[in-house]
Design a protein around this motif. Sequence first.
Motif, mmCIF file in Angstrom:
data_model
loop_
_atom_site.group_PDB
_atom_site.id
_atom_site.type_symbol
_atom_site.label_atom_id
_atom_site.label_comp_id
_atom_site.label_asym_id
_atom_site.label_seq_id
_atom_site.Cartn_x
_atom_site.Cartn_y
_atom_site.Cartn_z
ATOM 1 N N UNK A 72 0.818 -1.205 0.000
ATOM 2 C CA UNK A 72 0.000 0.000 0.000
ATOM 3 C C UNK A 72 0.856 1.262 0.000
ATOM 4 N N UNK A 73 1.918 1.260 0.782
ATOM 5 C CA UNK A 73 2.788 2.427 0.835
ATOM 6 C C UNK A 73 3.400 2.716 -0.527
ATOM 7 N N UNK A 74 3.768 1.658 -1.254
ATOM 8 C CA UNK A 74 4.316 1.838 -2.597
ATOM 9 C C UNK A 74 3.243 2.372 -3.550
ATOM 10 N N UNK A 75 2.025 1.832 -3.453
ATOM 11 C CA UNK A 75 0.937 2.279 -4.321
ATOM 12 C C UNK A 75 0.564 3.731 -4.025
ATOM 13 N N UNK A 76 0.543 4.083 -2.749
ATOM 14 C CA UNK A 76 0.198 5.456 -2.370
ATOM 15 C C UNK A 76 1.250 6.427 -2.880
ATOM 16 N N UNK A 77 2.523 6.039 -2.749
ATOM 17 C CA UNK A 77 3.597 6.893 -3.270
ATOM 18 C C UNK A 77 3.471 7.106 -4.766
ATOM 19 N N UNK A 221 -8.640 6.423 -0.579
ATOM 20 C CA UNK A 221 -9.099 5.089 -0.165
ATOM 21 C C UNK A 221 -7.922 4.246 0.342
ATOM 22 N N UNK A 222 -6.815 4.321 -0.354
ATOM 23 C CA UNK A 222 -5.629 3.563 0.056
ATOM 24 C C UNK A 222 -5.083 4.071 1.386
ATOM 25 N N UNK A 223 -5.116 5.372 1.589
ATOM 26 C CA UNK A 223 -4.637 5.948 2.850
ATOM 27 C C UNK A 223 -5.527 5.528 4.016
ATOM 28 N N UNK A 224 -6.834 5.434 3.767
ATOM 29 C CA UNK A 224 -7.749 4.973 4.817
ATOM 30 C C UNK A 224 -7.451 3.523 5.192
#
Length: 266
Positions: A72-77, A221-224
């Motif tokens: 998720x951290x990679x996708x959010x970045x 959504x990803x951050x949530x």
Amino acid sequence: MNSTGIVFFWKKIYSGITISGFKICGETTLPDTETEVTNTPVTLLDDSELLSIVIEKHNQFMGEYSSELKDLEEKIGSGRFEYNRVSKELEALETRLVVLKEKRHQLYYQAGKLRLRLLETISDKEKIQHLGSEIGNIENKLQNANLSSSEEYGYIDSIRSLLKEIIDTVPDNDMVQQATVSSILDILETAKAARSELDEMLNAPDEHRKESIALKQEVEDQEARLAWLKRRTGLHKEALGYWENVGHEGATMIDGSGISEGGGQQ
């Protein structure tokens, strides 16, 4: 003694997880009669065995969450990078559209000023007065009316034709007049190119705006989900510390606290 290896145990591990009943050949069932319980050898899982199950479960969730957190951290970045890129492109497009619209307005204003200067150099103004008025009316439409590209191009062609009539009507071999007409034609061609670029870009901001909104929603959504995973990881870590401490102290497992991983979102 029954050789199927029947095991009965009934003990609360922690809130939300209870292991109970008979386990016969991999299937769990409740006893049908008191005789069955009486005649069946019963083995209870001791606290250390139950503790191992609890610790293993917490470690399992923490491992799963850790893997998802990293993804998720990679996708959010990546999502933030794309959102910033699209937002900057959208800002640049909107600025360029404003510039093109203002540029056209200024170009037609300059063409009008040059046209007036041209008419001042012509001695027999009566011959070309109606032509100059007609050009003036067209220039006013080009600057103020909401025209389609085909209408705008048509008006530009009309000005070209009227300028030619003016020069033909007054065939003075004046280099200043020729230079002025040439400048007007160049300005009109530049305005036409600006309109063409404007048409090509007109729908681009809407497309970028939709993409920007979609990217922003995806990142939110990803951050949530990321925040939820971090909270759950913290709870599992806390619970794991508790149960490991229980094991070190040799305390009883009965009525011990813990966290539930039920049928909802993990």
